[in-house]
Write a protein that holds these residues in place. Structure first.
Motif, PDB file in Angstrom:
ATOM      1  N   UNK A  41      31.076  32.347  27.227  1.00  0.00           N
ATOM      2  CA  UNK A  41      30.481  30.925  26.497  1.00  0.00           C
ATOM      3  C   UNK A  41      29.004  31.188  26.772  1.00  0.00           C
ATOM      4  N   UNK A  42      28.460  32.100  27.187  1.00  0.00           N
ATOM      5  CA  UNK A  42      27.082  32.274  27.364  1.00  0.00           C
ATOM      6  C   UNK A  42      26.230  32.505  26.000  1.00  0.00           C
ATOM      7  N   UNK A  43      24.860  31.882  26.271  1.00  0.00           N
ATOM      8  CA  UNK A  43      23.987  32.040  24.970  1.00  0.00           C
ATOM      9  C   UNK A  43      22.811  32.761  25.387  1.00  0.00           C
ATOM     10  N   UNK A  44      22.698  33.985  24.398  1.00  0.00           N
ATOM     11  CA  UNK A  44      21.664  34.853  24.379  1.00  0.00           C
ATOM     12  C   UNK A  44      20.502  34.607  23.356  1.00  0.00           C
ATOM     13  N   UNK A 222      21.129  22.870  31.218  1.00  0.00           N
ATOM     14  CA  UNK A 222      20.976  24.096  30.742  1.00  0.00           C
ATOM     15  C   UNK A 222      20.271  25.176  31.837  1.00  0.00           C
ATOM     16  N   UNK A 223      21.152  26.100  32.206  1.00  0.00           N
ATOM     17  CA  UNK A 223      20.467  27.349  33.215  1.00  0.00           C
ATOM     18  C   UNK A 223      19.868  28.484  32.412  1.00  0.00           C
ATOM     19  N   UNK A 224      18.870  28.626  32.280  1.00  0.00           N
ATOM     20  CA  UNK A 224      18.386  30.026  31.872  1.00  0.00           C
ATOM     21  C   UNK A 224      17.796  30.889  32.693  1.00  0.00           C
ATOM     22  N   UNK A 225      18.301  32.193  32.695  1.00  0.00           N
ATOM     23  CA  UNK A 225      18.174  33.156  33.702  1.00  0.00           C
ATOM     24  C   UNK A 225      17.265  34.242  33.142  1.00  0.00           C
ATOM     25  N   UNK A 226      16.617  33.944  31.957  1.00  0.00           N
ATOM     26  CA  UNK A 226      15.631  34.901  31.525  1.00  0.00           C
ATOM     27  C   UNK A 226      16.403  36.277  31.152  1.00  0.00           C
ATOM     28  N   UNK A 227      15.603  37.342  31.409  1.00  0.00           N
ATOM     29  CA  UNK A 227      16.325  38.729  31.138  1.00  0.00           C
ATOM     30  C   UNK A 227      15.897  39.470  32.338  1.00  0.00           C
ATOM     31  N   UNK A 228      15.769  40.698  31.902  1.00  0.00           N
ATOM     32  CA  UNK A 228      15.243  41.899  33.086  1.00  0.00           C
ATOM     33  C   UNK A 228      16.186  43.107  33.267  1.00  0.00           C
ATOM     34  N   UNK A 264      22.108  30.352  29.527  1.00  0.00           N
ATOM     35  CA  UNK A 264      21.241  31.210  28.733  1.00  0.00           C
ATOM     36  C   UNK A 264      20.863  32.331  29.311  1.00  0.00           C
ATOM     37  N   UNK A 265      20.341  33.408  28.235  1.00  0.00           N
ATOM     38  CA  UNK A 265      19.817  34.558  28.855  1.00  0.00           C
ATOM     39  C   UNK A 265      18.779  35.027  27.693  1.00  0.00           C
ATOM     40  N   UNK A 266      17.734  35.683  28.270  1.00  0.00           N
ATOM     41  CA  UNK A 266      16.817  36.301  27.245  1.00  0.00           C
ATOM     42  C   UNK A 266      16.513  37.709  27.391  1.00  0.00           C
ATOM     43  N   UNK A 267      17.535  38.389  27.032  1.00  0.00           N
ATOM     44  CA  UNK A 267      17.323  40.040  27.079  1.00  0.00           C
ATOM     45  C   UNK A 267      16.606  40.479  26.107  1.00  0.00           C
ATOM     46  N   UNK A 268      15.640  41.516  26.398  1.00  0.00           N
ATOM     47  CA  UNK A 268      14.831  42.017  25.204  1.00  0.00           C
ATOM     48  C   UNK A 268      14.922  43.623  25.280  1.00  0.00           C
ATOM     49  N   UNK A 269      14.420  44.195  26.344  1.00  0.00           N
ATOM     50  CA  UNK A 269      14.519  45.497  26.626  1.00  0.00           C
ATOM     51  C   UNK A 269      15.772  46.169  26.334  1.00  0.00           C
ATOM     52  N   UNK A 270      16.687  45.720  27.166  1.00  0.00           N
ATOM     53  CA  UNK A 270      18.117  46.258  26.877  1.00  0.00           C
ATOM     54  C   UNK A 270      18.949  46.154  25.808  1.00  0.00           C
ATOM     55  N   UNK A 271      18.424  45.274  24.588  1.00  0.00           N
ATOM     56  CA  UNK A 271      18.759  45.407  23.333  1.00  0.00           C
ATOM     57  C   UNK A 271      18.123  46.228  22.533  1.00  0.00           C
ATOM     58  N   UNK A 272      16.991  46.467  22.600  1.00  0.00           N
ATOM     59  CA  UNK A 272      16.218  47.397  21.548  1.00  0.00           C
ATOM     60  C   UNK A 272      15.664  48.747  22.149  1.00  0.00           C
ATOM     61  N   UNK A 273      15.762  48.942  23.377  1.00  0.00           N
ATOM     62  CA  UNK A 273      14.981  49.904  24.082  1.00  0.00           C
ATOM     63  C   UNK A 273      15.425  51.327  23.685  1.00  0.00           C
TER      64      UNK A 273
END
Length: 385
Positions: A41-44, A222-228, A264-273
């Motif tokens: 049930x996490x949010x990206x 809300x807990x937001x762990x960013x990406x990385x 919440x998470x905020x992935x970027x590189x791992x999605x498009x890299x």
């Protein structure tokens, strides 16, 4: 050399250098992200800074992800691509007034606030519009991400976030700010993290901080762990999709999630890299007294990561199956730092061969420049050739 699969007959007709995106791989990656976040049930929210190509953004928005933006321009790009405003987060240590106003005018979901000074400006701008801004405190947890110094963001000496020791004072200001609505806390400790135990340290710090803030009467909705989460730059053919399963499972095992709380998470590189490749053409093979140089028509104007971060990108000669030789692969820019790699093994390079620089979907096209009056690279997609 084991090579990726590319439509060489179609790529040969295109003017180099250019970016080539494998949309099938992007969709597969997004499906995996949605599967793993859906399990808990996490949010990206996709980190737009990794790649803001309009087609890439549109494909990601269609898969139901939100957007993590770090500028007003990124907010506009996200809205134009179809990301709903109520799923856009706005982070960044230096938000200009017009950028904040843009977020307020569009009723975005959350401003990730990085200082007391920003908090007061946001309150003033929201008051002028008769609005209330939803905010999360970006907290600097002082967790070492064990990654490159230039992409580490969670230590006390970094410019990002509110240091733990200063957070109580900022929290005490909240009751006086009538146009601010506190919703939670936000972290982001760095980029290209491949050491998953680092996220364990972040979870422990987040649990401690939740207890402390709840003791001060705050509700952490809300807990937001960013990406990385990093990608495998060395083996893009064998490991094209990152280990999302263990990444999200680590948070599920360690975070003490409150009833009704969203994570919440905020992935970027791992999605498009891994879906992006820079395709360049060999202009010359230059024979030196000590080294052999493969001189490409792409340089750090198209892909700056090797020059800026000493980053590695796997390189493949798409045009050759001859014996492997060793080259320094360089670009045409009038700078000594315009080097993609030294002692790179490539199938024998000849003039006009197509050279692929793999895993360039993140922080590639989006960071391109026009230095030396060069043209920005075009982008092509596997489902559009």
């Amino acid at each position: 050399m084991i090579k990726g699969t590319f439509p060489l007959d179609k790529l040969c007709s295109l003017r180099t250098p250019f970016y080539y995106y494998d949309t099938e791989l992007l969709r597969k990656t997004l499906d995996r992200v949605n599967t793993e976040t859906g399990r808990y049930g996490y949010h990206e929210h996709y980190a737009v800074k990794a790649n803001a190509n309009p087609r890439i953004l549109s494909l990601i928005a269609q898969q139901g992800l939100g957007a993590d933006c770090v500028s007003g321009g990124e907010i506009r790009a996200a809205l134009d691509a179809g990301f709903p405003a109520n799923r856009i987060f706005f982070a960044g240590v230096g938000k200009a007034d017009w950028e904040i106003n843009l977020g307020l005018d569009n009723d975005i979901a959350c401003f990730n606030v990085e200082s007391s000074a920003e908090l007061h400006v946001l309150n003033e701008l929201a008051a002028a519009k008769g609005k209330t801004a939803a905010i999360a405190f970006r907290v600097n947890p002082n967790v070492d991400a064990h990654t490159h110094a230039k992409i580490t963001t969670g230590l006390q000496e970094n410019k990002f976030g509110i240091n733990l020791g200063m957070l109580p004072g900022v929290v005490e200001e909240l009751p006086r700010l009538k146009h601010i609505r506190f919703t939670g806390i936000h972290f982001h400790i760095g980029s290209q993290i491949t050491d998953l135990p680092v996220f364990r340290d972040l979870c422990i710090r987040a649990n401690e901080l939740q207890d402390e803030l709840e003791g001060r009467g705050l509700v952490i909705a809300n807990l937001n762990f960013g990406g990385g989460l990093g990608i495998d730059y060395h083996h893009p053919n064998h490991l094209p999709v990152p280990d999302f399963e263990n990444y999200f499972a680590a948070f599920h095992q360690l975070i003490r999630q409150r009833p009704g709380q969203q994570i919440h998470f905020e992935l970027g590189r791992s999605i498009v890299g891994q879906c992006g490749t820079l395709i360049a053409k060999a202009l010359y093979v230059k024979e030196g007294e000590v080294k052999k140089f493969a001189v490409l028509d792409a340089g750090f104007t198209e892909l700056i990561r090797p020059a800026m971060y000493d980053a590695y990108h796997r390189m493949e000669n798409l045009s050759s199956d001859e014996d492997v030789e060793t080259y320094d692969v360089v670009g045409p820019i009038c700078e000594s730092s315009d080097v993609f790699g030294k002692d790179v093994p490539l199938n024998r390079v000849r003039r006009h061969d197509l050279i692929a620089l793999r895993s360039a979907g993140a922080y590639g096209e989006v960071m391109a420049s026009q230095y030396n009056c060069r043209s920005l690279p075009k982008a092509y997609f596997s489902d559009g050739l």
